[in-house]
Design an enzyme around this catalytic site. Structure first.
Site, short mmCIF file in Angstrom:
data_model
loop_
_atom_site.label_atom_id
_atom_site.label_comp_id
_atom_site.label_asym_id
_atom_site.label_seq_id
_atom_site.Cartn_x
_atom_site.Cartn_y
_atom_site.Cartn_z
N THR A 63 0.83 -1.20 0.00
CA THR A 63 0.00 0.00 0.00
C THR A 63 0.86 1.25 0.00
O THR A 63 0.60 2.20 -0.75
CB THR A 63 -0.95 -0.01 1.22
N GLU A 83 -7.88 -1.25 -1.12
CA GLU A 83 -8.56 -2.42 -0.59
C GLU A 83 -9.89 -1.99 0.03
O GLU A 83 -9.99 -0.90 0.61
CB GLU A 83 -7.68 -3.14 0.44
#
EC number: 2.7.1.21
Length: 376
Positions: A63, A83
């Protein structure tokens, strides 16, 4: 042997009919082929899209790396699809991630049976997978043919996804199977639900030494997550097998032909870092197929029941077209970002299918991010 005129006439008639039939079919096929050729030419004039799925075990730095890469572009030419944490924690169910880790912990402590754990895990993985699968289905009508990678102009839009549907529909179920909290039948049920692989599916897996991986995972804060080293080892193992499986299939491997090379029942091999496409074709014993030589899936004669064999056919069909890349996460966040940027230059773009596809895709991605990107 006697010759019968009626047979000769029939033969000649049949030959003429076949000839006319071939001619008619050729004539009928011409407009269709011309239409297909026209559609291809029109598609090739459409803008191009680059889709990149950042995947792999949790806690590597995916991320962070992705957000740094997205920050390099303008808001209009690169969009991040995060996500779906809000769906996992609120919309789809309550505290799904905590439920998963708590269930595994209770199983490990002997507080619940493997059967009870499997019921909870299977339900939770359905929740985890739904946003990925439905988003893939919504995007599919806008994805045209592959535009290639060499000397391709920059895409009109780059979509960076935090994971591909196979994360929730294959890799994490398989890891939970290795952990004893999901049945192989349930894993193959998820496999059967993996959506068809769209053209231009670029998946980035990660490599990171295990000790460094543990250190990073221990430092991050995710809602409901526990530091489970056994699960970390299992998911690293599964992603290594995934990379091998794609190489095996793209190298011409056939699980049906090589099934007999698997001896005994499934014994999960030791994990290894995912490898790039270089090198010889992996042995079937170093692929995901080895996990499914399990007693629960075998008929009395030792062969897979057909329904499970068909699921493995689906698995092969879904994985074979994927373009897999390996990112070395054993460097600084900026180094990871630059390495990922370099990888994108070799990735495969696709044409979109309509003139309005690019703005539509942008809107869809941003709606997803607003609605599901962060837990409320």
């Amino acid at each position: 042997m006697a010759s019968y005129p009626c047979h000769q006439h029939a033969s000649a008639f049949d030959q003429a009919a076949r000839s006319r039939g071939h001619s008619n079919r050729r004539t009928a096929l011409r407009p269709r082929r011309q239409q297909e050729a026209t559609e291809v030419r029109l598609e090739q004039k459409m803008p191009t899209l680059l889709r990149v799925y950042i995947d792999g075990p949790h806690g590597m730095g995916k991320t962070t790396t992705t957000q740094l890469l997205v920050a390099l572009g303008s808001r209009d030419d690169i969009v991040y699809v995060p996500e779906p944490m809000t769906y996992w924690q609120v919309l789809g169910a309550s505290e799904t991630i905590a439920n998963i880790y708590t269930t595994q912990h209770r199983l490990d402590q002997g507080e619940i049976s493997a059967g009870d754990a499997a019921v909870v895990m299977t339900s939770a993985q359905i929740t985890m997978g739904m946003p990925y699968a439905v988003t893939d289905a919504v995007l599919a009508p806008h994805i045209g043919g592959e535009a290639g990678s060499s000397h391709a102009p920059p895409p009109a839009l780059t979509l960076i996804f935090d994971r591909h549907p196979i994360a929730a529909l294959l890799c994490y179920p398989a890891a939970r199977y290795l952990m004893g909290s999901m049945t192989p039948q349930a894993v193959l049920a998820f496999v059967a639900l993996i959506p068809p692989t769209l053209p231009g599916t670029n998946i980035v897996l990660g490599a990171l030494p295990e000790d460094r991986h543990i250190d990073r995972l221990a430092k991050r804060q995710r809602p409901g997550e526990r530091l489970d080293l056994a699960m970390l080892a299992a998911i690293r193992r599964v992603y290594g097998l995934l990379a091998n499986t794609v190489r095996y299939l793209q190298g011409g491997g056939s699980w049906r032909e090589d099934w007999g090379q698997l001896s005994g029942t499934a014994v999960p091999p030791q994990g290894a870092e995912p490898q790039s496409n270089a090198g010889p074709r992996p042995h079937i014993g170093d692929t995901l197929f080895t996990l499914f030589r399990a007693p629960e899936l075998l008929a009395p004669n030792g062969d897979l029941y057909n329904v499970f064999a068909w699921a493995l056919d689906v698995l092969a069909k879904r994985l074979r077209p994927m373009h897999v890349f390996i990112l070395d996460y054993d460097q600084s966040p900026a180094g990871c970002r630059d390495a990922l940027l370099q990888l994108t230059s070799g990735m495969v773009q696709t044409h979109v299918t309509t003139p309005g596809s690019i703005p539509t895709i942008c809107d869809l991605a941003r709606m997803f991010a607003r609605e599901m990107g962060e837990a409320n």
